[in-house]
Design a protein around this motif. Structure first.
Motif, PDB file in Angstrom:
ATOM      1  N   GLY A   1       0.805  -1.217   0.000  1.00 41.02           N
ATOM      2  CA  GLY A   1       0.000   0.000   0.000  1.00 41.02           C
ATOM      3  C   GLY A   1       0.836   1.264   0.000  1.00 41.02           C
ATOM      4  N   GLU A   2       2.132   1.128  -0.303  1.00 41.98           N
ATOM      5  CA  GLU A   2       3.030   2.281  -0.260  1.00 41.98           C
ATOM      6  C   GLU A   2       2.735   3.287  -1.367  1.00 41.98           C
ATOM      7  N   THR A   3       2.302   2.780  -2.514  1.00 42.51           N
ATOM      8  CA  THR A   3       2.045   3.658  -3.663  1.00 42.51           C
ATOM      9  C   THR A   3       0.701   3.320  -4.302  1.00 42.51           C
ATOM     10  N   GLY A   4       0.214   4.240  -5.109  1.00 43.64           N
ATOM     11  CA  GLY A   4      -1.026   3.997  -5.822  1.00 43.64           C
ATOM     12  C   GLY A   4      -0.904   2.836  -6.789  1.00 43.64           C
ATOM     13  N   SER A   5       0.240   2.718  -7.447  1.00 47.87           N
ATOM     14  CA  SER A   5       0.425   1.639  -8.413  1.00 47.87           C
ATOM     15  C   SER A   5       0.396   0.273  -7.742  1.00 47.87           C
ATOM     16  N   ALA A   6       0.917   0.184  -6.520  1.00 44.85           N
ATOM     17  CA  ALA A   6       0.877  -1.086  -5.782  1.00 44.85           C
ATOM     18  C   ALA A   6      -0.552  -1.450  -5.413  1.00 44.85           C
ATOM     19  N   LEU A   7      -1.336  -0.466  -4.996  1.00 43.55           N
ATOM     20  CA  LEU A   7      -2.743  -0.713  -4.676  1.00 43.55           C
ATOM     21  C   LEU A   7      -3.500  -1.165  -5.920  1.00 43.55           C
ATOM     22  N   LYS A   8      -3.210  -0.528  -7.041  1.00 36.66           N
ATOM     23  CA  LYS A   8      -3.869  -0.880  -8.302  1.00 36.66           C
ATOM     24  C   LYS A   8      -3.551  -2.317  -8.691  1.00 36.66           C
ATOM     25  N   ARG A   9      -2.307  -2.734  -8.467  1.00 41.77           N
ATOM     26  CA  ARG A   9      -1.915  -4.109  -8.786  1.00 41.77           C
ATOM     27  C   ARG A   9      -2.727  -5.106  -7.970  1.00 41.77           C
ATOM     28  N   MET A  10      -2.956  -4.804  -6.696  1.00 45.67           N
ATOM     29  CA  MET A  10      -3.750  -5.706  -5.867  1.00 45.67           C
ATOM     30  C   MET A  10      -5.198  -5.751  -6.336  1.00 45.67           C
ATOM     31  N   GLY A  11      -5.701  -4.601  -6.796  1.00 45.44           N
ATOM     32  CA  GLY A  11      -7.050  -4.574  -7.343  1.00 45.44           C
ATOM     33  C   GLY A  11      -7.172  -5.435  -8.583  1.00 45.44           C
ATOM     34  N   LYS A  12      -6.163  -5.387  -9.435  1.00 42.04           N
ATOM     35  CA  LYS A  12      -6.167  -6.200 -10.656  1.00 42.04           C
ATOM     36  C   LYS A  12      -6.131  -7.688 -10.339  1.00 42.04           C
ATOM     37  N   ASN A  13      -5.604  -8.028  -9.170  1.00 41.29           N
ATOM     38  CA  ASN A  13      -5.479  -9.436  -8.791  1.00 41.29           C
ATOM     39  C   ASN A  13      -6.632  -9.929  -7.919  1.00 41.29           C
ATOM     40  N   GLY A  14      -7.748  -9.186  -7.940  1.00 45.56           N
ATOM     41  CA  GLY A  14      -8.978  -9.717  -7.374  1.00 45.56           C
ATOM     42  C   GLY A  14      -9.430  -9.212  -6.035  1.00 45.56           C
ATOM     43  N   ALA A  15      -8.698  -8.283  -5.417  1.00 43.59           N
ATOM     44  CA  ALA A  15      -9.123  -7.776  -4.113  1.00 43.59           C
ATOM     45  C   ALA A  15     -10.447  -7.027  -4.240  1.00 43.59           C
ATOM     46  N   GLY A  16     -11.373  -7.274  -3.312  1.00 43.51           N
ATOM     47  CA  GLY A  16     -12.639  -6.558  -3.314  1.00 43.51           C
ATOM     48  C   GLY A  16     -12.489  -5.132  -2.843  1.00 43.51           C
ATOM     49  N   ALA A  17     -11.448  -4.885  -2.053  1.00 43.02           N
ATOM     50  CA  ALA A  17     -11.103  -3.543  -1.592  1.00 43.02           C
ATOM     51  C   ALA A  17      -9.614  -3.546  -1.281  1.00 43.02           C
TER      52      ALA A  17
END
Length: 305
Positions: A23-39
């Motif tokens: 969660g350090e950067t926006g791009s890291a959060l986006k990567r987790m979203g692409k991999n199926g996280a609901g939030a």
């Protein structure tokens, strides 16, 4: 099949990224979203820039990790730019954003909450870090009055936006803290933060390995403790609970839900199963529900029946 509604918000599934992991950067959060996280949950952000503890900040131990990051972050005014850059992309993916924040008192929490509020769907209050020091984290969450004060102040500040309190297991009675934050107006509870603190000593140098000497325990080994805390909280309050601690498989998430969780967060499990752990857990949960011919909502709190 896994669609979940919490606080009047629809989540595509109940498997979320926990604070402090990717969660350090926006791009890291986006990567987790692409991999199926609901939030996705941001790292814990404070009012001002904080460097955190000296390296090493993490060490692997049997059954998990000890970490002592020390809440490093760029400060809320800079970090909201990271969220703003990826907010539309996450919205298109149906991924919600949880903003984790910390402060040393209700005034600091309120200021950070007010700034981050327009950029996130839910606010998570970190009143539970066991190694933050300086009147941060667990020094607040171990005191029912201080916990009440922080939650109440933030709720007054952000009006109707959902606010969750992340609780520490390092208390005599977590039900007392849960009741206190419920009374203060919390919309939900996240349980649990890391256990401890603990220490690992290098027998060659005769010194603690972590730069901070001690840190919080996460990983598979803490799951039974997290399950018990969720079970106790469910019996004490009427708030939805987000379970976290040692989740790596779909059946782990099911177990948390039977204890009383309505959703779960995954942290160090990313290390064990990769970035696509969210997709994997969701698939395993769906398979369980199909085999048992039941719906997700039917298992929440099932262990209390």
């Amino acid at each position: 099949m896994l669609k979940t509604n919490l606080f009047g918000i629809d989540f595509k599934n109940p498997v979320f990224l926990a604070a402090g992991i990717m969660g350090e950067t926006g791009s890291a959060l986006k990567r987790m979203g692409k991999n199926g996280a609901g939030a996705v949950c941001t790292k814990s952000i404070g009012l001002e820039k904080k460097m955190g503890h000296n390296n090493p900040t993490m060490v692997e131990v049997e059954g998990g990790f000890l970490n002592a990051m020390g809440l490093p972050n760029p400060g809320i005014n800079e970090y909201v730019g990271e969220i703003e850059e990826i907010r539309d992309d996450l919205k298109k993916m149906g991924v919600k954003i949880i903003g984790s924040i910390y402060g040393k008192d209700s005034n600091e929490f309120s200021k950070v909450a007010e700034t981050i509020s327009p950029f996130v769907d839910v606010i998570e209050l970190n009143i539970s870090c066991p190694h933050a020091g300086g009147f941060y984290g667990a020094q607040i969450g171990q005191n029912p009055d201080l916990s009440h004060s922080v939650v109440s102040a933030v709720k007054d500040c952000v009006n109707k936006q959902p606010v969750m309190a992340k609780l520490t297991p390092n208390v005599a009675d977590i039900k007392e803290i849960a009741k206190s934050v419920e009374d203060a107006g919390a919309d939900g509870i996240v349980a649990i933060n890391t256990l401890g603190p603990g220490m690992v000593i290098d027998i060659e140098t005769k010194k603690p390995i972590l730069g901070n000497k001690f840190g919080g325990m996460s990983g598979k080994a803490i799951k039974p403790i997290a399950i018990k805390n969720v079970y106790d909280i469910y019996s004490a309050v009427e708030l939805p609970i987000i379970g976290v601690g040692g989740i790596t498989m779909g059946l782990d998430a099911i177990e948390f839900m039977l204890a009383g969780a309505s959703a779960v967060q995954v942290g160090t499990g990313v290390y064990y199963r990769g970035y696509d752990i969210f997709d994997k857990i969701c698939e395993e949960m769906e398979q369980f529900l199909i085999e048992k011919n039941i719906k997700l909502k039917d298992i929440v709190g099932g262990a209390h029946e």
